[in-house]
Design a protein around this motif. Sequence first.
Motif, PDB file in Angstrom:
ATOM      1  N   VAL A  24      -7.671   4.087   4.687  1.00 27.61           N
ATOM      2  CA  VAL A  24      -6.621   2.797   4.330  1.00 27.61           C
ATOM      3  C   VAL A  24      -7.099   0.927   4.489  1.00 27.61           C
ATOM      4  CG1 VAL A  24      -4.515   2.196   4.851  1.00 27.61           C
ATOM      5  CG2 VAL A  24      -4.589   4.033   4.706  1.00 27.61           C
ATOM      6  N   SER A  26      -6.990  -3.155   3.371  1.00 20.84           N
ATOM      7  CA  SER A  26      -5.719  -3.623   2.213  1.00 20.84           C
ATOM      8  C   SER A  26      -6.349  -4.939   2.835  1.00 20.84           C
ATOM      9  CB  SER A  26      -4.289  -4.121   3.052  1.00 20.84           C
ATOM     10  OG  SER A  26      -4.690  -4.302   4.005  1.00 20.84           O
ATOM     11  N   ILE A  32       2.236  -5.845  -3.936  1.00 20.09           N
ATOM     12  CA  ILE A  32       1.508  -4.914  -3.719  1.00 20.09           C
ATOM     13  C   ILE A  32       1.542  -3.513  -4.691  1.00 20.09           C
ATOM     14  CG2 ILE A  32       4.337  -3.487  -4.140  1.00 20.09           C
ATOM     15  CD1 ILE A  32       2.253  -2.585  -1.112  1.00 20.09           C
ATOM     16  N   ILE A  34      -1.105  -0.562  -5.096  1.00 20.43           N
ATOM     17  CA  ILE A  34      -2.068   0.899  -4.947  1.00 20.43           C
ATOM     18  C   ILE A  34      -2.632   1.727  -5.600  1.00 20.43           C
ATOM     19  CG2 ILE A  34      -1.136   2.713  -2.984  1.00 20.43           C
ATOM     20  CD1 ILE A  34       1.707   1.264  -2.569  1.00 20.43           C
ATOM     21  N   ARG A  50       2.856   7.095  -1.934  1.00 23.98           N
ATOM     22  CA  ARG A  50       2.976   5.829  -2.364  1.00 23.98           C
ATOM     23  C   ARG A  50       4.510   5.075  -1.503  1.00 23.98           C
ATOM     24  NH1 ARG A  50      -0.295   3.803  -6.843  1.00 23.98           N
ATOM     25  NH2 ARG A  50      -2.350   5.419  -7.946  1.00 23.98           N
ATOM     26  N   VAL A  53       3.409   4.415   1.318  1.00 26.03           N
ATOM     27  CA  VAL A  53       2.845   2.868   2.006  1.00 26.03           C
ATOM     28  C   VAL A  53       3.477   1.739   1.512  1.00 26.03           C
ATOM     29  CG1 VAL A  53       1.092   1.468   0.880  1.00 26.03           C
ATOM     30  CG2 VAL A  53       0.702   4.014   1.676  1.00 26.03           C
ATOM     31  N   SER A  54       4.556   1.889   0.260  1.00 27.87           N
ATOM     32  CA  SER A  54       5.291   0.981  -0.415  1.00 27.87           C
ATOM     33  C   SER A  54       6.552   0.138   0.258  1.00 27.87           C
ATOM     34  CB  SER A  54       5.974   0.852  -1.622  1.00 27.87           C
ATOM     35  OG  SER A  54       6.474   1.995  -1.787  1.00 27.87           O
ATOM     36  N   VAL A  62      -3.949  -1.938  -1.807  1.00 29.65           N
ATOM     37  CA  VAL A  62      -4.435  -1.248  -0.935  1.00 29.65           C
ATOM     38  C   VAL A  62      -4.805  -0.196  -1.379  1.00 29.65           C
ATOM     39  CG1 VAL A  62      -2.991   0.246   1.224  1.00 29.65           C
ATOM     40  CG2 VAL A  62      -1.513  -2.025   0.453  1.00 29.65           C
ATOM     41  N   ASP A  63      -5.975   0.276  -0.732  1.00 29.13           N
ATOM     42  CA  ASP A  63      -6.467   1.239  -1.467  1.00 29.13           C
ATOM     43  C   ASP A  63      -6.848   2.512   0.132  1.00 29.13           C
ATOM     44  OD1 ASP A  63      -7.736   0.060  -3.417  1.00 29.13           O
ATOM     45  OD2 ASP A  63      -9.503  -1.351  -1.869  1.00 29.13           O
TER      46      ASP A  63
END
Length: 83
Positions: A24, A26, A32, A34, A50, A53-54, A62-63
Amino acid sequence: MLYSMTGFGKAVAELPGKKITVEVKSLNSKQIDIAARVPSSLRSNELAMRNFVSATLERGKVDVSILRITAIFLFFGESVCQK
């Protein structure tokens, strides 16, 4: 809720017959955003990932990368590396 937007994390899990690596990354961003790289065998879980993460991060680019290697590939890779 986490507030920092810049960071990197990596985790590796070795299970019977497979190895899974999750990375991860960022960066600072006002919203946001993603991006996910997920193997086709795990695509059915991409929406849940997803959403997680959100729900955890407020903002940032964010990857998320997930790499899954099966035992057959690990065995083949090790035998090639030894030669």
